[in-house]
Design a protein around this motif. Structure first.
Motif, mmCIF file in Angstrom:
data_model
loop_
_atom_site.group_PDB
_atom_site.id
_atom_site.type_symbol
_atom_site.label_atom_id
_atom_site.label_comp_id
_atom_site.label_asym_id
_atom_site.label_seq_id
_atom_site.Cartn_x
_atom_site.Cartn_y
_atom_site.Cartn_z
ATOM 1 N N ILE A 64 -4.707 -2.879 -15.034
ATOM 2 C CA ILE A 64 -4.721 -4.519 -15.457
ATOM 3 C C ILE A 64 -3.213 -4.929 -14.888
ATOM 4 O O ILE A 64 -2.953 -5.929 -14.364
ATOM 5 N N THR A 65 -2.106 -4.059 -15.040
ATOM 6 C CA THR A 65 -0.719 -4.166 -14.858
ATOM 7 C C THR A 65 -0.657 -4.594 -13.400
ATOM 8 O O THR A 65 -0.157 -5.280 -12.858
ATOM 9 N N LEU A 66 -1.282 -3.176 -12.803
ATOM 10 C CA LEU A 66 -1.187 -3.252 -11.387
ATOM 11 C C LEU A 66 -1.824 -4.468 -10.512
ATOM 12 O O LEU A 66 -1.430 -5.187 -9.700
ATOM 13 N N ALA A 67 -2.890 -5.071 -11.103
ATOM 14 C CA ALA A 67 -3.749 -6.226 -10.894
ATOM 15 C C ALA A 67 -2.800 -7.439 -10.851
ATOM 16 O O ALA A 67 -2.784 -8.173 -10.061
ATOM 17 N N ILE A 68 -2.323 -7.572 -12.063
ATOM 18 C CA ILE A 68 -1.451 -8.724 -12.141
ATOM 19 C C ILE A 68 -0.104 -8.717 -11.219
ATOM 20 O O ILE A 68 0.171 -9.747 -10.642
ATOM 21 N N TYR A 69 0.498 -7.491 -11.151
ATOM 22 C CA TYR A 69 1.641 -7.659 -10.060
ATOM 23 C C TYR A 69 1.091 -7.677 -8.484
ATOM 24 O O TYR A 69 2.000 -8.188 -7.755
ATOM 25 N N LEU A 99 0.746 -1.254 0.038
ATOM 26 C CA LEU A 99 0.012 -0.008 -0.029
ATOM 27 C C LEU A 99 1.089 1.404 0.106
ATOM 28 O O LEU A 99 0.585 2.109 -0.838
ATOM 29 N N ILE A 100 1.834 1.292 0.691
ATOM 30 C CA ILE A 100 2.914 2.495 0.810
ATOM 31 C C ILE A 100 3.386 2.441 -0.719
ATOM 32 O O ILE A 100 3.633 3.571 -1.321
ATOM 33 N N GLY A 101 3.934 1.292 -1.194
ATOM 34 C CA GLY A 101 4.652 1.470 -2.566
ATOM 35 C C GLY A 101 3.695 1.992 -3.518
ATOM 36 O O GLY A 101 4.037 2.673 -4.472
ATOM 37 N N VAL A 102 2.591 1.519 -3.498
ATOM 38 C CA VAL A 102 1.591 1.788 -4.640
ATOM 39 C C VAL A 102 1.121 3.308 -4.493
ATOM 40 O O VAL A 102 1.204 3.959 -5.636
ATOM 41 N N GLY A 103 1.069 3.659 -3.339
ATOM 42 C CA GLY A 103 0.850 5.194 -2.997
ATOM 43 C C GLY A 103 2.011 6.152 -3.267
ATOM 44 O O GLY A 103 1.635 6.949 -4.418
ATOM 45 N N LEU A 104 2.829 5.660 -3.010
ATOM 46 C CA LEU A 104 4.227 6.436 -3.377
ATOM 47 C C LEU A 104 4.116 6.378 -5.001
ATOM 48 O O LEU A 104 4.675 7.613 -5.562
#
Length: 184
Positions: free
Chosen positions: A148-153, A98-103
């Motif tokens: 889609i890429t975010l969901a795959i990762y 969550l921190i990584g995606v937010g940043l």
């Protein structure tokens, strides 16, 4: 053949959007290089994720031997110990994710103008010297996030976390209660 560049330039100056097919080989090479870079970064993501999970969970197991011994002496099963450490790995991974995606989202939005400036000054000017690039690039392309890429990762990270955390969790579950309490 000798005046090919002049003909392409004249057609484009006349208002046509013409691209010489011999130029497409260069764009194919650029696309291939970008795909290779993307694959390399994906593999690096997986390898670093595996390493971080194994090292972190191994450290938790090592630091918690006494507590594991006490839990086992009180009757906690190996499966419960294993579940406890897998849950802990999942929780830490979720917080980091969550921190990584937010940043990542904030940085991609903040850095998009700078990336656009670099792209325009470096890549487009280099391509423009040798090719007639008709289509322009919008700054918004640098801040787009592929769901889609975010969901795959995300799914990949979840699977890696579960599978890799089984190793230290199984090690924690196999600790003898007597040796764990005695060794501390």
């Amino acid at each position: 053949v000798e005046n090919r560049a002049a003909v392409v330039a004249a057609l484009n100056n006349a208002g046509y959007s013409y691209q010489d097919f011999s130029d497409l080989e260069v764009f194919g090479t650029i696309d291939s290089n970008l795909q290779t870079l993307s694959t390399g970064l994906s593999v690096a993501f997986i390898v670093i994720g595996i390493g971080v999970i194994i090292l972190t969970m191994s450290k938790f197991v090592s630091d918690s031997k006494k507590e594991i011994g006490i839990f086992r002496a009180m009757g906690m099963t190996k499966g419960t110990i294993r579940f406890m450490f897998i849950s802990q790995a999942g929780l830490y991974t979720l917080v980091g994710y969550l921190i990584g995606v937010g940043l990542g989202v904030v940085l991609s939005i903040v850095l998009a103008p700078a990336m656009f400036g670099w792209f325009e000054s470096s890549v487009l000017s280099a391509l423009g010297e040798g090719f007639e690039v008709v289509q322009s690039v919008d700054v918004a392309i640098f801040s787009q996030i592929s769901v889609i890429t975010l969901a795959i990762y995300s799914v990949l990270l979840l699977l890696i976390t579960f599978l890799i955390s089984l190793i230290p969790a199984s090690h924690a579950a196999s600790i003898s209660p007597v040796e764990a309490i005695k060794g501390e």
